[in-house]
Design a protein around this motif. Structure first.
Motif, mmCIF file in Angstrom:
data_model
loop_
_atom_site.group_PDB
_atom_site.id
_atom_site.type_symbol
_atom_site.label_atom_id
_atom_site.label_comp_id
_atom_site.label_asym_id
_atom_site.label_seq_id
_atom_site.Cartn_x
_atom_site.Cartn_y
_atom_site.Cartn_z
ATOM 1 N N CYS A 364 27.849 40.404 60.698
ATOM 2 C CA CYS A 364 27.877 39.272 61.640
ATOM 3 C C CYS A 364 28.839 39.515 62.800
ATOM 4 O O CYS A 364 28.733 38.873 63.837
ATOM 5 N N GLY A 365 29.811 40.412 62.610
ATOM 6 C CA GLY A 365 30.713 40.767 63.700
ATOM 7 C C GLY A 365 31.876 39.825 63.930
ATOM 8 O O GLY A 365 32.656 40.018 64.865
ATOM 9 N N LYS A 366 32.021 38.786 63.118
ATOM 10 C CA LYS A 366 33.117 37.838 63.316
ATOM 11 C C LYS A 366 34.466 38.525 63.174
ATOM 12 O O LYS A 366 35.418 38.206 63.884
ATOM 13 N N CYS A 367 34.554 39.504 62.271
ATOM 14 C CA CYS A 367 35.820 40.206 62.055
ATOM 15 C C CYS A 367 36.261 40.944 63.313
ATOM 16 O O CYS A 367 37.445 40.934 63.669
ATOM 17 N N SER A 368 35.325 41.592 63.982
ATOM 18 C CA SER A 368 35.666 42.334 65.195
ATOM 19 C C SER A 368 36.129 41.405 66.312
ATOM 20 O O SER A 368 36.961 41.771 67.132
ATOM 21 N N GLU A 369 35.587 40.213 66.327
ATOM 22 C CA GLU A 369 35.940 39.228 67.352
ATOM 23 C C GLU A 369 37.404 38.830 67.262
ATOM 24 O O GLU A 369 38.051 38.584 68.276
ATOM 25 N N VAL A 370 37.956 38.780 66.043
ATOM 26 C CA VAL A 370 39.339 38.323 65.877
ATOM 27 C C VAL A 370 40.318 39.462 65.644
ATOM 28 O O VAL A 370 41.519 39.231 65.564
ATOM 29 N N CYS A 371 39.831 40.697 65.545
ATOM 30 C CA CYS A 371 40.707 41.826 65.208
ATOM 31 C C CYS A 371 41.652 42.157 66.356
ATOM 32 O O CYS A 371 41.208 42.521 67.447
ATOM 33 N N PRO A 372 42.978 42.082 66.134
ATOM 34 C CA PRO A 372 43.917 42.408 67.209
ATOM 35 C C PRO A 372 44.005 43.902 67.503
ATOM 36 O O PRO A 372 44.580 44.307 68.509
ATOM 37 N N GLY A 373 43.423 44.720 66.629
ATOM 38 C CA GLY A 373 43.415 46.158 66.856
ATOM 39 C C GLY A 373 42.145 46.669 67.510
ATOM 40 O O GLY A 373 41.983 47.870 67.706
ATOM 41 N N LYS A 374 41.213 45.758 67.835
ATOM 42 C CA LYS A 374 39.947 46.084 68.493
ATOM 43 C C LYS A 374 39.094 47.038 67.662
ATOM 44 O O LYS A 374 38.451 47.941 68.185
ATOM 45 N N LEU A 375 39.055 46.828 66.350
ATOM 46 C CA LEU A 375 38.224 47.654 65.483
ATOM 47 C C LEU A 375 36.818 47.073 65.390
ATOM 48 O O LEU A 375 36.667 45.862 65.236
ATOM 49 N N ASP A 376 35.828 47.931 65.482
ATOM 50 C CA ASP A 376 34.445 47.513 65.243
ATOM 51 C C ASP A 376 34.165 47.746 63.764
ATOM 52 O O ASP A 376 33.534 48.734 63.364
ATOM 53 N N ILE A 377 34.630 46.831 62.939
ATOM 54 C CA ILE A 377 34.546 46.988 61.488
ATOM 55 C C ILE A 377 33.096 47.049 60.993
ATOM 56 O O ILE A 377 32.751 47.910 60.180
ATOM 57 N N PRO A 378 32.201 46.169 61.464
ATOM 58 C CA PRO A 378 30.811 46.253 60.988
ATOM 59 C C PRO A 378 30.164 47.605 61.286
ATOM 60 O O PRO A 378 29.415 48.130 60.464
ATOM 61 N N GLN A 379 30.443 48.158 62.464
ATOM 62 C CA GLN A 379 29.845 49.442 62.814
ATOM 63 C C GLN A 379 30.365 50.549 61.900
ATOM 64 O O GLN A 379 29.610 51.455 61.502
ATOM 65 N N MET A 380 31.646 50.480 61.542
ATOM 66 C CA MET A 380 32.209 51.479 60.625
ATOM 67 C C MET A 380 31.588 51.348 59.236
ATOM 68 O O MET A 380 31.279 52.349 58.577
#
Length: 722
Positions: A364-380
């Motif tokens: 869903c990408g919500k994690c990347s939206e709030v990540c202060p480190g700018k990680l694209d977690i879903p893509q990883m």
């Protein structure tokens, strides 16, 4: 595919109402607290600074390590570089034995949890005491942390009271202030008696050899000052070049972790300090810093995962994750939990331990939206999934289904057959409300849409396009759902774009966008779909390629470039397709939208944001403007309009037990608006939400933006050839 044991753990967590209540209350409170904490601050600027600082440190890692060791050693620290977790444990164990250590106090350290340090020390007969309140609670309960920042978030005060009662052999009432007082009394003597203290750190400043800890309890300072021996266990990703660089992380970490402006304590330790012993004597403290790799270099050297070094371990990705909020951290299996935890587990522990947890991600990408480190977690996580698919293969049923989908003629033939074979289940309705036997679970919580009697590719041949002042040509990419389930949406797209002066063509060679294969870890079939659609759409010959499914649009814009990057000719065509592809609402808005108008009939609507449309493409204001320019339409914003509906492609089939509660939350938010209609821009979301409402509240209808425009503006022009 998740195994049975993993599924059982999910079912247990979902059946634990206490757990779900605790996680739900925290998730709701966190969202508000975080927003308030960042009020007046430019979050994007802060995260840009963090990404720059952390990526610089990672790309100069050996220089940072050398500088840190030199500065820390000059101030009395003994610095040891541990290649593996075993190296770190051996160092601490030998140090403890050499110094005759019997009693150890620990402040919070996920790095020590990662290597199961406590287990090693306890096996040698040492008394190891966690002193962070949450860590102490889970230690007494015989568990491991369920959250990187809030170890005992999964437990209620009643459960904590019972744990204290069982451990201390005296009754403890479930009053938070009393429980804290009990912990303070029990732990204070442990600090005074300890021979060694062990801590983690949030940052290691290379410039000065300083270690920084952010905590809300005094235990970290007591652990680092009272015992005569102190050991820090620090992952090498915690290095920061300069002292001033730490300010960016100090701004973000408490706000993102717990919604605080700043933690109660910010402790900075630079070098050894005197140790004051219980008998009143003073001696030089044994001060050790272990800089631990344990798979981190391997993670950084992988181009797809190097940005993990930008993570500041705030756990905000857990706090907003719909899956984590349902089942908590223990379902993830190993020490690190949630989205970032899945990635860390894959590299710092084992791929085997990450195999089941990676399935929990909805993308869903919500994690990347709030990540202060700018990680694209879903893509990883998607990359992990694809690598696992290539290495181990997919289960037979999944592989068979994807092989069929990537074979256009076979797939389309089967869909045409399904449109006839479904009749006993549709009973003349456009939905399937009940399926027999082992398929019954698919319609337990929601209805399913029927396959259209006539696919859009056949309907298209009957549509008369009325284009005045022709400006160009647009190729319509329909995807599976518009073509074979919701042809009316595609018709609405054509009518709207005709009004803007564009003729629409429908290349018949198009088929599935490949997203199902991509998200299941079948890169081979995803690539096959990409090639098929690039050749069919011939983006070089049109002005735009339009899709009315954000998942498909994302595939056209982003996925194909990655899938075909090793073939220069195809990569160039993928780039051209990417450049010209637009989602319907975005394209219509960019073309100037439609003039205000419509039938004027009052209609209260609410709008659900597709995850891909809002977070992957940044489109959310555009469809609202298009809709509210339609006469009679009143938009009522729903709570959490951009929260995932739980469809997530095959997720709703693989994990109906997870998808269902996520959908229930969405339906509740919809019903609270009092709207007559829910408007969406994603046919997948339409299928999920309309299926749920058909079961629970059929008075509320769900419609795609393109179809609403068709019904409200163009009813009289909606004519086929007969």
């Amino acid at each position: 595919m998740a195994d049975k044991q993993f599924k059982h753990k999910i079912d247990e967590a979902l059946g634990n109402n206490v757990l779900r209540g605790a996680l739900g209350r925290f998730g709701d409170a966190y969202t508000l607290a975080r927003a308030k904490a960042y009020d007046g601050y430019d979050f994007n600027s802060i995260r840009e600074n963090i990404a720059e600082v952390k990526s610089y440190a990672a790309s100069h890692l050996d220089d940072m390590l050398d500088q840190f060791e030199k500065q820390a050693s000059a101030r009395g620290a003994k610095v040891y570089r541990a290649t593996t977790g075993e190296d770190a444990k051996t160092y601490i164990l030998e140090l403890a034995k050499r110094l005759g250590v019997k009693r150890i106090v620990k402040s919070k350290s996920m790095a020590s949890e990662e290597i199961l340090l406590n287990k090693t020390l306890l096996a040698e007969g040492m008394d190891v005491q966690e002193t962070d309140l949450g860590e102490w609670i889970v230690q007494l309960a015989g568990q491991h942390p369920s959250h990187m920042v809030l170890p005992a978030i999964h437990m209620t005060k009643e459960e904590v009271a019972d744990t204290f009662t069982n451990h201390l052999n005296r009754l403890n009432e479930p009053e938070i202030s009393e429980l804290v007082k009990t912990a303070r009394v029990e732990l204070r003597k442990k600090f005074l008696e300890a021979d060694m203290g062990i801590s983690g750190a949030n940052m290691a400043i290379a410039e000065t050899g300083t270690l920084i800890m952010l905590t809300n309890e005094g235990n970290a300072r007591l652990t680092s000052t009272l015992p005569p021996v102190h050991v820090y266990v620090v992952g090498i990703e915690k290095l920061v070049p300069k002292f001033e660089d730490a300010t960016h992380i100090l701004q973000a970490l408490p706000r993102s972790a717990t919604g605080q402006q700043i933690t109660s304590y910010v402790s900075m330790v630079t070098g050894a300090t005197p140790a004051y012993l219980p008998d009143g004597t003073v001696q030089d403290k044994e001060f050790h810093i272990i800089l631990m790799d344990n798979g981190r270099r391997k993670m950084y050297s992988d181009e797809k995962f190097k940005k993990t070094f930008q993570c500041i371990r705030c756990a905000s990705c857990l706090n907003v994750c719909p899956a984590f909020q349902l089942v908590g951290g223990h379902v993830y299996g190993h020490i690190y939990t949630g989205g970032i935890g899945t990635i860390l587990t894959n590299f710092l522990n084992s791929e085997k331990d990450a195999k089941n947890p990676q399935n929990l991600c909805l993308q869903c990408g919500k994690c990347s939206e709030v990540c202060p480190g700018k990680l694209d977690i879903p893509q990883m996580i998607l990359e992990i999934r694809n690598r696992m698919g290539e290495k181990d293969g997919l289960p037979f049923t999944q592989k068979f289904a994807l092989d069929v989908v990537s074979n256009r003629r076979l797939f389309h033939s089967m869909l045409r057959i399904a449109s006839v074979a479904q009749k006993p289940f549709t009973k003349g309705q456009p939905v399937i409300r009940h399926l027999p036997m082992f398929l019954s679970g698919l319609t337990e919580k929601k209805s399913l849409p029927a396959v259209a009697k006539v696919p859009f590719r056949d309907v298209f041949k009957t549509i008369k396009q009325d284009v005045k002042k022709r400006k160009g040509t647009i190729a319509l990419y329909a995807g599976c759902l518009l073509d074979f389930v919701y042809p009316k949406i595609a018709e609405g797209v054509i009518i709207a774009l005709n009004e803007k002066g564009f003729e629409v063509v429908f290349p018949e060679g198009q088929s599935c966008c490949g997203a199902p294969a991509t998200y299941m870890g079948d890169r081979k079939n995803a690539r096959k779909c990409a090639i098929m659609n690039i050749e069919a759409l011939e983006a070089e010959k049109v002005d735009y390629v339009v899709s009315a499914c954000p998942t498909c649009t994302h595939a056209l814009i982003e996925s194909y470039k990655e899938l075909l990057q090793d073939d220069p000719a195809l990569a160039a065509r993928a780039e051209e397709l990417s450049r010209k592809s637009r989602d319907f609402s975005k394209l219509l808005f960019d073309l100037g939208g439609l003039p205000p108008g419509g039938d004027g009939a009052p209609l209260k609507i609410t709008y659900h944001d597709s995850c891909h449309l809002k977070r992957s493409m940044g489109v959310y204001a555009e469809p609202r403007k298009i809709l509210t320019d339609t006469s009679g339409v009143e938009l009522i914003e729903m709570k959490e309009s951009d929260r995932c509906c739980g469809f997530a492609g095959s997720y709703s089939i693989k994990f109906p037990e997870m998808s269902g509660p996520i959908l229930d939350r969405k339906l509740k938010n919809i019903e609270e608006t009092g709207a007559d209609v829910v408007v969406v821009d994603c046919p997948g979301c339409l299928m999920q939400i309309s299926g749920g409402l058909d079961k629970q509240n059929p008075k509320i209808k769900v419609i795609h933006t393109a179809e609403l425009l068709l019904e409200k503006r163009k009813k009289k022009q909606n004519k086929y050839k007969k």
